[in-house]
Design a protein around this motif. Structure first.
Motif, PDB file in Angstrom:
ATOM      1  N   ASP A  35       0.393  -0.944   0.436  1.00 29.86           N
ATOM      2  CA  ASP A  35       0.703  -0.180  -0.205  1.00 29.86           C
ATOM      3  C   ASP A  35       1.051   1.807   0.728  1.00 29.86           C
ATOM      4  O   ASP A  35       0.454   2.343  -0.665  1.00 29.86           O
ATOM      5  CB  ASP A  35      -1.191  -0.045   1.681  1.00 29.86           C
ATOM      6  CG  ASP A  35      -2.285  -1.335   1.183  1.00 29.86           C
ATOM      7  OD1 ASP A  35      -2.538  -1.537  -0.472  1.00 29.86           O
ATOM      8  OD2 ASP A  35      -2.533  -1.505   2.270  1.00 29.86           O
ATOM      9  N   ALA A  36       1.579   1.736   0.394  1.00 23.23           N
ATOM     10  CA  ALA A  36       2.990   2.335   0.607  1.00 23.23           C
ATOM     11  C   ALA A  36       3.462   2.832  -0.323  1.00 23.23           C
ATOM     12  O   ALA A  36       3.931   4.209  -1.046  1.00 23.23           O
ATOM     13  CB  ALA A  36       4.172   1.966   1.787  1.00 23.23           C
ATOM     14  N   ALA A  37       3.511   1.956  -1.553  1.00 26.44           N
ATOM     15  CA  ALA A  37       4.684   1.777  -2.358  1.00 26.44           C
ATOM     16  C   ALA A  37       4.014   2.857  -3.447  1.00 26.44           C
ATOM     17  O   ALA A  37       3.974   3.316  -4.238  1.00 26.44           O
ATOM     18  CB  ALA A  37       5.329   0.245  -3.107  1.00 26.44           C
ATOM     19  N   LEU A  38       2.237   1.566  -3.480  1.00 27.68           N
ATOM     20  CA  LEU A  38       1.510   1.993  -4.649  1.00 27.68           C
ATOM     21  C   LEU A  38       1.089   3.595  -4.158  1.00 27.68           C
ATOM     22  O   LEU A  38       1.111   4.690  -5.462  1.00 27.68           O
ATOM     23  CB  LEU A  38      -0.237   1.468  -3.925  1.00 27.68           C
ATOM     24  CG  LEU A  38      -1.339   1.224  -5.461  1.00 27.68           C
ATOM     25  CD1 LEU A  38      -0.431   1.953  -7.387  1.00 27.68           C
ATOM     26  CD2 LEU A  38      -2.177   0.870  -5.589  1.00 27.68           C
ATOM     27  N   ALA A  39       0.765   4.272  -2.309  1.00 27.38           N
ATOM     28  CA  ALA A  39       0.716   5.351  -2.498  1.00 27.38           C
ATOM     29  C   ALA A  39       1.957   6.752  -2.997  1.00 27.38           C
ATOM     30  O   ALA A  39       1.420   7.160  -3.676  1.00 27.38           O
ATOM     31  CB  ALA A  39       0.643   5.460  -1.010  1.00 27.38           C
ATOM     32  N   HIS A  40       3.240   5.376  -3.474  1.00 23.88           N
ATOM     33  CA  HIS A  40       4.380   6.945  -3.064  1.00 23.88           C
ATOM     34  C   HIS A  40       4.448   7.072  -4.946  1.00 23.88           C
ATOM     35  O   HIS A  40       4.491   8.248  -5.205  1.00 23.88           O
ATOM     36  CB  HIS A  40       5.378   6.168  -2.598  1.00 23.88           C
ATOM     37  CG  HIS A  40       6.864   6.505  -3.388  1.00 23.88           C
ATOM     38  ND1 HIS A  40       6.834   8.134  -3.331  1.00 23.88           N
ATOM     39  CD2 HIS A  40       7.579   6.935  -4.399  1.00 23.88           C
ATOM     40  CE1 HIS A  40       8.543   8.255  -3.744  1.00 23.88           C
ATOM     41  NE2 HIS A  40       8.173   7.420  -4.338  1.00 23.88           N
ATOM     42  N   HIS A  41       3.849   5.786  -5.397  1.00 23.65           N
ATOM     43  CA  HIS A  41       4.265   6.004  -6.585  1.00 23.65           C
ATOM     44  C   HIS A  41       2.697   6.495  -7.307  1.00 23.65           C
ATOM     45  O   HIS A  41       3.048   7.463  -8.190  1.00 23.65           O
ATOM     46  CB  HIS A  41       3.409   4.127  -7.164  1.00 23.65           C
ATOM     47  CG  HIS A  41       4.124   4.049  -8.916  1.00 23.65           C
ATOM     48  ND1 HIS A  41       3.057   4.441  -9.575  1.00 23.65           N
ATOM     49  CD2 HIS A  41       4.568   3.421  -9.552  1.00 23.65           C
ATOM     50  CE1 HIS A  41       2.967   3.586 -11.040  1.00 23.65           C
ATOM     51  NE2 HIS A  41       5.230   3.465 -10.596  1.00 23.65           N
ATOM     52  N   ASN A  42       1.792   6.647  -6.764  1.00 29.75           N
ATOM     53  CA  ASN A  42       0.688   7.532  -6.968  1.00 29.75           C
ATOM     54  C   ASN A  42       0.928   8.527  -7.114  1.00 29.75           C
ATOM     55  O   ASN A  42       0.906   9.842  -7.369  1.00 29.75           O
ATOM     56  CB  ASN A  42      -0.602   7.157  -6.463  1.00 29.75           C
ATOM     57  CG  ASN A  42      -1.303   6.077  -6.759  1.00 29.75           C
ATOM     58  OD1 ASN A  42      -0.922   5.484  -7.102  1.00 29.75           O
ATOM     59  ND2 ASN A  42      -2.438   5.430  -5.961  1.00 29.75           N
ATOM     60  N   GLN A  43       1.543   9.039  -6.324  1.00 30.67           N
ATOM     61  CA  GLN A  43       1.711  10.910  -5.387  1.00 30.67           C
ATOM     62  C   GLN A  43       2.541  11.413  -6.509  1.00 30.67           C
ATOM     63  O   GLN A  43       2.780  12.137  -7.278  1.00 30.67           O
ATOM     64  CB  GLN A  43       2.787  10.625  -3.850  1.00 30.67           C
ATOM     65  CG  GLN A  43       2.618  12.162  -3.994  1.00 30.67           C
ATOM     66  CD  GLN A  43       1.423  13.619  -4.023  1.00 30.67           C
ATOM     67  OE1 GLN A  43       0.217  12.847  -3.560  1.00 30.67           O
ATOM     68  NE2 GLN A  43       1.408  14.345  -4.466  1.00 30.67           N
ATOM     69  N   ARG A  44       4.187   9.973  -6.795  1.00 29.15           N
ATOM     70  CA  ARG A  44       5.083  10.798  -7.662  1.00 29.15           C
ATOM     71  C   ARG A  44       4.954  11.085  -9.017  1.00 29.15           C
ATOM     72  O   ARG A  44       5.462  12.238  -9.783  1.00 29.15           O
ATOM     73  CB  ARG A  44       6.479   9.793  -7.900  1.00 29.15           C
ATOM     74  CG  ARG A  44       7.611  10.125  -8.577  1.00 29.15           C
ATOM     75  CD  ARG A  44       8.290  10.987  -7.778  1.00 29.15           C
ATOM     76  NE  ARG A  44       9.265  11.463  -9.179  1.00 29.15           N
ATOM     77  CZ  ARG A  44      10.288  12.528  -8.357  1.00 29.15           C
ATOM     78  NH1 ARG A  44      10.079  13.472  -7.917  1.00 29.15           N
ATOM     79  NH2 ARG A  44      11.423  12.670  -9.211  1.00 29.15           N
ATOM     80  N   LEU A  45       4.126   9.882  -9.658  1.00 26.69           N
ATOM     81  CA  LEU A  45       3.255  10.248 -10.894  1.00 26.69           C
ATOM     82  C   LEU A  45       2.381  11.452 -11.031  1.00 26.69           C
ATOM     83  O   LEU A  45       2.152  12.787 -11.725  1.00 26.69           O
ATOM     84  CB  LEU A  45       2.173   8.797 -10.771  1.00 26.69           C
ATOM     85  CG  LEU A  45       1.830   9.477 -12.233  1.00 26.69           C
ATOM     86  CD1 LEU A  45       2.715   9.210 -13.467  1.00 26.69           C
ATOM     87  CD2 LEU A  45       1.429   7.121 -12.753  1.00 26.69           C
ATOM     88  N   VAL A  46       1.314  12.292 -10.313  1.00 25.66           N
ATOM     89  CA  VAL A  46       1.042  13.234  -9.698  1.00 25.66           C
ATOM     90  C   VAL A  46       2.187  14.473  -9.746  1.00 25.66           C
ATOM     91  O   VAL A  46       1.978  14.890 -10.564  1.00 25.66           O
ATOM     92  CB  VAL A  46      -0.179  12.885  -8.776  1.00 25.66           C
ATOM     93  CG1 VAL A  46      -0.522  14.534  -8.497  1.00 25.66           C
ATOM     94  CG2 VAL A  46      -1.148  11.836  -9.152  1.00 25.66           C
ATOM     95  N   ASP A  47       2.443  14.038  -9.012  1.00 28.57           N
ATOM     96  CA  ASP A  47       3.664  15.280  -9.185  1.00 28.57           C
ATOM     97  C   ASP A  47       4.573  15.884 -10.772  1.00 28.57           C
ATOM     98  O   ASP A  47       4.323  17.276 -10.534  1.00 28.57           O
ATOM     99  CB  ASP A  47       4.977  15.152  -8.161  1.00 28.57           C
ATOM    100  CG  ASP A  47       3.789  15.728  -6.531  1.00 28.57           C
ATOM    101  OD1 ASP A  47       3.137  15.601  -6.502  1.00 28.57           O
ATOM    102  OD2 ASP A  47       4.877  15.143  -5.802  1.00 28.57           O
ATOM    103  N   LEU A  48       4.511  14.455 -11.441  1.00 22.68           N
ATOM    104  CA  LEU A  48       5.838  14.366 -12.627  1.00 22.68           C
ATOM    105  C   LEU A  48       4.888  14.724 -13.487  1.00 22.68           C
ATOM    106  O   LEU A  48       5.097  15.868 -14.199  1.00 22.68           O
ATOM    107  CB  LEU A  48       6.354  13.690 -12.544  1.00 22.68           C
ATOM    108  CG  LEU A  48       7.989  13.235 -11.821  1.00 22.68           C
ATOM    109  CD1 LEU A  48       7.609  12.184 -12.151  1.00 22.68           C
ATOM    110  CD2 LEU A  48       8.236  13.736 -11.667  1.00 22.68           C
TER     111      LEU A  48
END
Length: 67
Positions: A35-48
């Motif tokens: 869940d933490a990896a997916l949340a980080h992936h989601n946030q990084r994708l949105v930021d980029l």
């Protein structure tokens, strides 16, 4: 929480490389990441993606593209 270089500090080539890397690993992260990896992936994708849109507000948009 941001890890890695802030999107606004990335040169264009690195921004595109980072976006491509995230797109390539999306399904694997969704299916097998914590869940933490997916949340980080989601946030990084949105930021980029937000940074991409800030740099290219007049990007070529295909009005027929619905998906």
């Amino acid at each position: 929480m941001t890890t890695g270089v802030l999107p606004q500090d990335l040169p264009d080539a690195d921004l595109f490389r980072e976006l491509n890397s995230l797109y390539e690993t999306r399904q694997d992260t969704l299916r097998h990441g914590s869940d933490a990896a997916l949340a980080h992936h989601n946030q990084r994708l949105v930021d980029l993606e937000v940074e991409y849109l800030r740099r290219y507000p007049s990007r070529e948009v295909d009005p027929a593209r619905l998906r």
